[in-house]
Scaffold this motif. Structure first.
Motif, PDB file in Angstrom:
ATOM      1  N   GLY A 103     -17.558  83.763  47.101  1.00  0.00           N
ATOM      2  CA  GLY A 103     -17.656  85.087  47.728  1.00  0.00           C
ATOM      3  C   GLY A 103     -19.059  85.491  48.127  1.00  0.00           C
ATOM      4  O   GLY A 103     -19.367  86.682  48.187  1.00  0.00           O
ATOM      5  N   SER A 104     -19.906  84.531  48.423  1.00  0.00           N
ATOM      6  CA  SER A 104     -21.287  84.876  48.751  1.00  0.00           C
ATOM      7  C   SER A 104     -21.397  85.374  50.189  1.00  0.00           C
ATOM      8  O   SER A 104     -20.452  85.280  50.973  1.00  0.00           O
ATOM      9  N   CYS A 105     -22.580  85.880  50.528  1.00  0.00           N
ATOM     10  CA  CYS A 105     -22.832  86.350  51.900  1.00  0.00           C
ATOM     11  C   CYS A 105     -23.394  85.208  52.730  1.00  0.00           C
ATOM     12  O   CYS A 105     -23.800  85.416  53.857  1.00  0.00           O
ATOM     13  N   VAL A 157     -24.682  93.227  45.173  1.00  0.00           N
ATOM     14  CA  VAL A 157     -24.238  94.434  45.888  1.00  0.00           C
ATOM     15  C   VAL A 157     -22.722  94.597  45.943  1.00  0.00           C
ATOM     16  O   VAL A 157     -22.244  95.684  46.253  1.00  0.00           O
ATOM     17  N   PHE A 158     -21.979  93.539  45.674  1.00  0.00           N
ATOM     18  CA  PHE A 158     -20.518  93.657  45.814  1.00  0.00           C
ATOM     19  C   PHE A 158     -19.830  94.116  44.533  1.00  0.00           C
ATOM     20  O   PHE A 158     -18.606  94.184  44.469  1.00  0.00           O
ATOM     21  N   GLN A 159     -20.627  94.424  43.521  1.00  0.00           N
ATOM     22  CA  GLN A 159     -20.077  94.905  42.253  1.00  0.00           C
ATOM     23  C   GLN A 159     -19.129  96.070  42.509  1.00  0.00           C
ATOM     24  O   GLN A 159     -19.491  97.006  43.217  1.00  0.00           O
ATOM     25  N   GLY A 160     -17.951  96.012  41.936  1.00  0.00           N
ATOM     26  CA  GLY A 160     -17.039  97.147  42.031  1.00  0.00           C
ATOM     27  C   GLY A 160     -16.094  97.089  43.219  1.00  0.00           C
ATOM     28  O   GLY A 160     -15.208  97.927  43.339  1.00  0.00           O
ATOM     29  N   ALA A 161     -16.246  96.106  44.110  1.00  0.00           N
ATOM     30  CA  ALA A 161     -15.312  95.992  45.233  1.00  0.00           C
ATOM     31  C   ALA A 161     -13.926  95.595  44.690  1.00  0.00           C
ATOM     32  O   ALA A 161     -13.840  94.921  43.664  1.00  0.00           O
ATOM     33  N   TYR A 162     -12.875  96.004  45.414  1.00  0.00           N
ATOM     34  CA  TYR A 162     -11.528  95.873  44.841  1.00  0.00           C
ATOM     35  C   TYR A 162     -11.001  94.448  44.743  1.00  0.00           C
ATOM     36  O   TYR A 162     -10.036  94.198  44.050  1.00  0.00           O
ATOM     37  N   ALA A 163     -11.625  93.497  45.446  1.00  0.00           N
ATOM     38  CA  ALA A 163     -11.082  92.140  45.417  1.00  0.00           C
ATOM     39  C   ALA A 163     -12.028  91.140  44.764  1.00  0.00           C
ATOM     40  O   ALA A 163     -11.913  89.954  44.994  1.00  0.00           O
ATOM     41  N   CYS A 164     -12.976  91.623  43.964  1.00  0.00           N
ATOM     42  CA  CYS A 164     -13.822  90.644  43.286  1.00  0.00           C
ATOM     43  C   CYS A 164     -14.216  91.042  41.873  1.00  0.00           C
ATOM     44  O   CYS A 164     -14.107  92.200  41.479  1.00  0.00           O
ATOM     45  N   TYR A 165     -14.641  90.063  41.137  1.00  0.00           N
ATOM     46  CA  TYR A 165     -15.108  90.253  39.767  1.00  0.00           C
ATOM     47  C   TYR A 165     -16.604  90.546  39.799  1.00  0.00           C
ATOM     48  O   TYR A 165     -17.190  90.705  40.866  1.00  0.00           O
TER      49      TYR A 165
END
Ligand code: SF4
Lengths: 485, 134
Positions: free
Chosen positions: B16-18, B91-99
């Motif tokens: 899931g990286s950028c 930065v993606f902490q808390g997004a609905y589709a990731c840990y």
């Protein structure tokens, strides 16, 4: 604005007419509460919007008439639960089969919570070719190199690819959901990291959206720096892709030399702009302190290294032959599927969003275009674009003598409005559709260039040897992160 | 740890990286960093790897393929979290589709922070950490 109610037929003919006028779709955006907006970039540079208000959970699909909308509508179906009536292929695109049935992350106004996922569920259905001698070959989602994750289902006969079914969105994090309800002033670090290869373009779209909503006139110094940053990114990304294509056929010298140029360019940019990938460099109403003389010297240094490299790759007949006729994208397909960026420009189309960006008004840009539609066409377009970007940067640097950061303007904290902004990223037309209420994001939709080009990759590989897939794939070099979000 | 290794062979998994971390991992192969010279290589299969190097916050969808890759690595094996996302502070902490990072699958043996980490830092941290393995 009071819009007269449109019939389904008018909705379709309206949108088809825009396409026939030569417009480019910026985004098909769904909003909570049952609203669909299609934003078109007209050949005049004007952005127009068609709206559809839903009664219930259905809206008329445009996919049969405009196949480039197929994925947009599937995504809306997956994350909003709105049903595009008449869509020919409503298989899940973004939706993971383990999501709970009633989970539609974007249907509400607030940032969605992570629900408990189902432990087991069958995979999303695959589209394959059936027949005697046809083999199904599955690749990914993890790969045998340093590559982003994606799952490919090939139908092959002997050595030949009949069909490629793409199962992407393995890296779907839910970025648009994450943005819901955030203060617009706080989203820049996240927008900057939607994609490591197109970050400046994403950052610029955000900055332009904020400035547009606030009615702020951007001073020339900021505009010039943005051009320099956007072009620096284009060169960085193209150098990377130009290194990958020879790697795809084992031409190591060309690969290593291009990677060396990329590294040198990155090191130079770090000194000038502070980050190797140019993260966090564009801000609404602000510019960074920068050393313009150092940037000019960096360009000259790279050009010196570039010329012999270009002769090497262009003079190598084996390499040139290897690229010819491989991975063809027909011009008609590029047009029909709304192809963007290098992919479209290698197939005889000439559109480059910079032609319509107010930011570039008054600057001369040499736009590249090829007609071969194969790997060599995409390679050549990138070669020409790198050189054109350097020339443009040199032109800007002649006029631009500011050496210090100028804190011009702070955006208001109670911003209200909607904006649709676009820029030409290294991977094509990149659009953001942003709606803000009293400083908070109510909808942030990102439609990157790669989104339009992924379906074309399927077209390009059909009929080619399986062994050529890596080469064709590298000639597209589509980022997954921009797509998956 | 029992396995004295001359060359550390790693399999890369993007969870899931950028793609920023991938770019810097790739840069380790250019002639400025030349990771092979330092005894580090990225290999094609988990079956002949000494461990995994993971980028990204671990999306829900990639969690299973990541675990399958991990299970395919022969013992003894090591897990490296590369970049802030994998480290659990991206930065993606808390997004609905990731840990929130590799630790949600298994505690990593080495965490390399940065967004993305500089290539020279990746190289240095792996080199220093390897010395603790013998
Ligand atoms: S740590 Fe930064 S560079 Fe690495 S994947 Fe995350 S956002 Fe991208």
């Amino acid at each position: 604005m009071i819009a007269a109610l449109m019939t389904k037929k008018e909705w379709i003919t309206n949108n088809v007419r825009r396409k026939n006028l030569g417009a480019h779709v910026l985004g098909v955006t769904a909003f909570a509460g049952g609203h669909i907006a299609v934003h078109w970039l007209m050949p005049s540079g004007q952005v127009v919007q068609d709206n559809w208000d839903m009664h219930g959970l259905e809206f008329p699909s445009l996919t049969v008439e405009l196949p480039e909308m197929a994925w947009d509508e599937r995504e809306i179906h997956d994350v909003f639960g709105y049903r595009p009536q008449g869509h020919p292929d409503l298989r899940a695109l973004v939706r993971n089969p383990r999501w709970p049935d009633e989970f539609y992350p974007m249907a509400g106004l607030n940032a969605p919570q992570k629900p408990p996922w189902r432990e087991v569920a069958p995979n999303n259905p695959e589209q394959t070719v059936e027949g005697e001698g046809v083999t199904i070959m599955k690749v990914g989602p993890t790969h045998a190199g340093i590559i982003e994750s994606g799952h490919f289902v090939f139908s092959i006969i002997g050595e030949n690819i009949l069909h490629l079914d793409l199962h992407l969105f393995q890296n779907h994090r839910g970025v648009e959901g994450q943005l819901q309800g955030r203060l617009i002033g706080s989203v820049a670090p996240l927008i900057s990291r939607i994609c490591g290869a197109d970050t400046v373009s994403h950052q610029t779209n955000l900055a332009m959206a904020v400035e547009e909503m606030a009615g702020y006139q951007v001073p020339d110094e900021i505009k010039w720096q943005r051009i320099l940053l956007l072009e620096s990114e284009r060169i960085l990304s193209h150098l990377n892709d130009l290194a990958q294509i020879p790697a795809g056929v084992g031409f190591s010298v060309a690969n290593q030399k291009a990677l060396t140029m990329k590294e040198r360019w990155q090191r130079g940019l770090t000194v000038i702009f502070g980050h190797r990938l140019l993260f966090d460099t564009v801000h609404p109403g602000k510019s960074l302190a920068m050393d313009t003389a150092a940037l000019g010297a960096l360009i000259t240094q790279l050009q010196r290294e570039w010329r012999p490299w270009r002769s090497l790759v262009q003079g190598h007949h084996g390499f040139q032959d290897r690229m010819k006729g491989v991975g063809m994208v027909r011009q008609s397909d590029a047009l029909r599927f709304g192809g963007q960026g290098v992919v479209a420009r290698a197939s005889g189309l000439t559109f480059d969003a910079r032609q319509l960006m107010p930011l570039y008004h008054g600057w001369h840009v040499d736009y590249a275009s090829e007609t071969s539609g194969d790997v060599s066409g995409r390679f050549k377009v990138r070669l020409d674009e790198v050189e054109a970007s350097w020339r443009l940067m040199q032109g800007v640097l002649q006029r631009y003598q500011i050496h210090s950061a100028l804190p011009f303007w702070e955006p208001p904290t109670d911003l209200i409005g909607q904006a649709a902004t676009f820029s030409e990223s290294p991977h094509g037309l990149n659009a953001h559709i942003v709606a803000v209420d009293r400083g908070k994001v109510i909808r942030y939709h990102v439609r990157s260039g790669t989104f339009r080009n992924w379906p074309l990759l399927s077209k390009a590989v059909a009929g080619n040897a399986v062994g050529d897939f890596p080469l064709i794939n590298k000639s597209f070099e589509l980022c997954y992160s921009c797509l998956d979000r | 740890m029992g396995k004295s290794i001359q060359v550390l062979q790693l399999r890369h998994v993007d969870a899931g990286s950028c793609n920023g971390c991938e770019q810097e991992l790739t840069a380790l192969g250019n002639r400025f960093y030349d990771m092979q010279h330092s005894g580090i290589d990225v290999v094609a299969s988990p079956r002949h790897a000494d461990g995994l190097v993971v980028t990204g916050p671990v999306t829900d969808t990639m969690k299973r393929p990541l675990m399958q890759d991990w299970d395919a690595v022969p013992e003894p094996k090591w897990l490296i979290a590369l970049g802030d996302c994998a480290a659990g502070c991206g930065v993606f902490q808390g997004a609905y589709a990731c840990y929130s990072g590799v630790a949600s699958v298994r505690p990593p043996d080495l965490v390399i922070m940065g967004c993305p980490p500089l290539p020279q830092d990746i190289l240095r941290q792996i080199t220093v950490w390897r010395k603790t393995l013998d």
